[in-house]
Design a protein around this motif. Structure first.
Motif, short mmCIF file in Angstrom:
data_model
loop_
_atom_site.label_atom_id
_atom_site.label_comp_id
_atom_site.label_asym_id
_atom_site.label_seq_id
_atom_site.Cartn_x
_atom_site.Cartn_y
_atom_site.Cartn_z
N PRO A 44 0.80 -1.23 0.00
CA PRO A 44 0.00 0.00 0.00
C PRO A 44 0.82 1.28 0.00
CG PRO A 44 -0.10 -1.09 2.14
CD PRO A 44 0.57 -2.05 1.22
N ARG A 45 2.13 1.21 0.30
CA ARG A 45 2.97 2.41 0.32
C ARG A 45 3.87 2.50 -0.91
NH1 ARG A 45 3.09 4.64 5.41
NH2 ARG A 45 3.86 6.45 4.29
N ALA A 46 3.44 1.90 -2.02
CA ALA A 46 4.20 1.96 -3.26
C ALA A 46 3.27 2.25 -4.43
CB ALA A 46 4.94 0.64 -3.50
N TYR A 47 3.82 2.85 -5.48
CA TYR A 47 3.06 3.08 -6.71
C TYR A 47 2.67 1.75 -7.33
CZ TYR A 47 3.53 8.11 -7.69
OH TYR A 47 3.41 9.47 -7.67
N SER A 48 1.39 1.57 -7.64
CA SER A 48 0.93 0.34 -8.27
C SER A 48 0.64 0.53 -9.75
CB SER A 48 -0.32 -0.18 -7.56
OG SER A 48 -1.37 0.77 -7.63
N TYR A 49 0.40 1.79 -10.18
CA TYR A 49 0.24 2.12 -11.60
C TYR A 49 0.55 3.60 -11.76
CZ TYR A 49 -4.31 4.41 -10.83
OH TYR A 49 -5.31 5.25 -10.41
N ALA A 50 0.57 4.10 -12.99
CA ALA A 50 1.14 5.41 -13.29
C ALA A 50 0.53 6.57 -12.51
CB ALA A 50 1.05 5.69 -14.78
N TYR A 51 -0.79 6.54 -12.26
CA TYR A 51 -1.44 7.67 -11.61
C TYR A 51 -1.82 7.38 -10.16
CZ TYR A 51 -1.61 9.93 -16.14
OH TYR A 51 -1.25 10.52 -17.33
N ASP A 52 -1.06 6.52 -9.52
CA ASP A 52 -1.31 6.14 -8.13
C ASP A 52 -0.60 7.11 -7.18
OD1 ASP A 52 -2.10 4.70 -5.92
OD2 ASP A 52 -0.64 3.10 -6.20
N PRO A 93 -1.77 9.75 -4.87
CA PRO A 93 -2.16 10.22 -3.53
C PRO A 93 -1.61 9.40 -2.37
CG PRO A 93 -4.03 10.27 -5.03
CD PRO A 93 -2.94 9.55 -5.74
N THR A 94 -1.51 8.07 -2.53
CA THR A 94 -1.08 7.23 -1.41
C THR A 94 0.35 6.73 -1.58
OG1 THR A 94 -1.99 5.25 -2.49
CG2 THR A 94 -3.43 6.44 -0.98
N SER A 95 1.09 7.25 -2.56
CA SER A 95 2.37 6.65 -2.91
C SER A 95 3.57 7.58 -2.78
CB SER A 95 2.32 6.11 -4.34
OG SER A 95 1.22 5.24 -4.51
N ILE A 96 3.38 8.87 -3.05
CA ILE A 96 4.52 9.78 -3.02
C ILE A 96 4.65 10.38 -1.62
CG2 ILE A 96 3.30 11.87 -3.74
CD1 ILE A 96 5.80 12.28 -5.65
N ALA A 97 5.90 10.48 -1.16
CA ALA A 97 6.16 10.99 0.19
C ALA A 97 7.05 12.23 0.10
CB ALA A 97 6.84 9.92 1.03
N THR A 98 7.05 13.04 1.15
CA THR A 98 7.84 14.27 1.17
C THR A 98 8.60 14.40 2.48
OG1 THR A 98 5.98 15.55 2.07
CG2 THR A 98 6.20 15.48 -0.34
N CYS A 99 9.73 15.10 2.39
CA CYS A 99 10.55 15.38 3.57
C CYS A 99 11.43 16.58 3.22
CB CYS A 99 11.41 14.17 3.92
SG CYS A 99 12.24 14.25 5.53
N SER A 100 11.92 17.28 4.21
CA SER A 100 12.75 18.46 3.97
C SER A 100 14.10 18.30 4.65
CB SER A 100 12.06 19.73 4.49
OG SER A 100 10.86 19.97 3.80
N GLY A 101 15.17 18.41 3.85
CA GLY A 101 16.52 18.53 4.39
C GLY A 101 17.11 17.28 4.99
N GLY A 102 16.57 16.11 4.71
CA GLY A 102 17.07 14.89 5.34
C GLY A 102 18.00 14.08 4.46
N SER A 103 18.40 12.94 5.00
CA SER A 103 19.12 11.92 4.26
C SER A 103 18.24 10.68 4.21
CB SER A 103 20.47 11.63 4.91
OG SER A 103 21.34 12.74 4.78
N TYR A 104 18.67 9.66 3.45
CA TYR A 104 17.78 8.55 3.16
C TYR A 104 18.47 7.20 3.25
CZ TYR A 104 14.79 12.30 1.62
OH TYR A 104 14.03 13.43 1.59
N LEU A 105 17.71 6.22 3.68
CA LEU A 105 18.15 4.83 3.72
C LEU A 105 17.27 4.03 2.77
CD1 LEU A 105 19.78 2.47 5.09
CD2 LEU A 105 17.83 2.26 6.65
N VAL A 106 17.89 3.42 1.75
CA VAL A 106 17.20 2.52 0.83
C VAL A 106 17.59 1.09 1.20
CG1 VAL A 106 16.99 1.75 -1.57
CG2 VAL A 106 17.05 4.19 -1.05
N THR A 107 16.60 0.28 1.53
CA THR A 107 16.85 -1.09 1.99
C THR A 107 16.32 -2.08 0.98
OG1 THR A 107 16.66 -0.37 4.29
CG2 THR A 107 16.56 -2.73 3.88
#
Length: 249
Positions: free
Chosen positions: A219-227, A229-243
């Protein structure tokens, strides 16, 4: 369970930041962590005009992490290749996510199906997501840290290869197991599934039976091209961990 998972992620971030990975406090970084039981060969594709990171690819052993400094306003995508074999010159192939038969993707994208982690750094706000629009090969997640704002988790933790519909399955050479799951667009090349032609807008391109399978599992991932509202996330000034394989312990 969700609270326990967040606690584990927090502990992992501290372990990564203050042990064997050197991270400048003032710099913005992205750390790629392989939690799978097998090696992963991360692929990196910058957006047009953005600088290359780590020549676009490298090998990452199980339970190892690699940290990269993010240039200002950088944007691009990350994915995991697996089942790879390369010679001394870096030529070879991968079972999934291959980028032209090279260890160093050097600007090339991964061959679908491949799970994508996408990020765009902004002056005031970053945007990031995990996308199944190009299909699925490995579970992936993005966790922000040291940022401000909502800064929510994004990802696909479930193993979609275990529930992939027959028409979307990519099987191993010996046909014994499913190694990736195609998107319906890639499998059937239909405007309805690809959100093209008369289906080329959010109003006309709606979820399908196939995209709902992906969305229910992740539920927290894009399932098709126009998905969006529930898929894109935002943050300001941080760093990221991809697992990679965040579901493994």
């Amino acid at each position: 369970m969700a609270t326990m998972q967040r606690s584990c992620v927090t502990l992992l971030l501290f372990a990564l930041l203050f042990s064997h990975i050197s991270v400048e406090v003032s710099s913005r970084t992205i750390t790629l962590y392989n939690k799978c039981t097998h090696p992963v060969w991360p692929g990196i594709q910058p957006s047009a005009g953005k600088p290359m990171l780590a020549r676009g690819g490298f090998k990452l052993l199980p339970n190892k992490a690699y940290s990269l400094k993010l240039p200002p306003l950088w944007s691009g995508r990350f994915w995991g290749r697996h089942g790879c074999s390369f010679d001394a010159s870096g030529r070879g192939r991968c079972a999934t996510g291959d980028c032209g038969g090279s260890l160093f993707c050097n600007g090339l994208g991964g061959a679908p199906p491949a799970t994508l982690a996408e990020i765009t750094l902004g002056n005031d706000q970053d945007f990031y997501d995990v996308s199944l629009v190009d299909g699925y090969n490995l579970a992936m997640s993005i966790t922000p840290f040291k940022g401000s704002g909502k800064c929510s988790y994004a990802g696909c933790v479930s193993d979609l290869n275990r529930m992939c519909p027959v028409g979307l399955q990519v099987r191993s050479r010996d046909n014994r197991r499913v190694v990736a799951c195609k998107s319906a667009c890639f499998a059937f090349n239909s405007p309805r599934y690809c959100c093209t032609g008369s289906f080329g807008s959010p109003q006309s391109c709606k979820p399908t039976a196939y995209s709902r399978i992906f969305k229910t599992a992740c539920p927290r991932a894009y399932s098709y091209a126009y998905d969006d509202p529930t898929s894109i996330a935002t943050c300001s000034g941080g760093s990221y961990l991809v697992t990679f394989c965040p579901h493994h312990r």
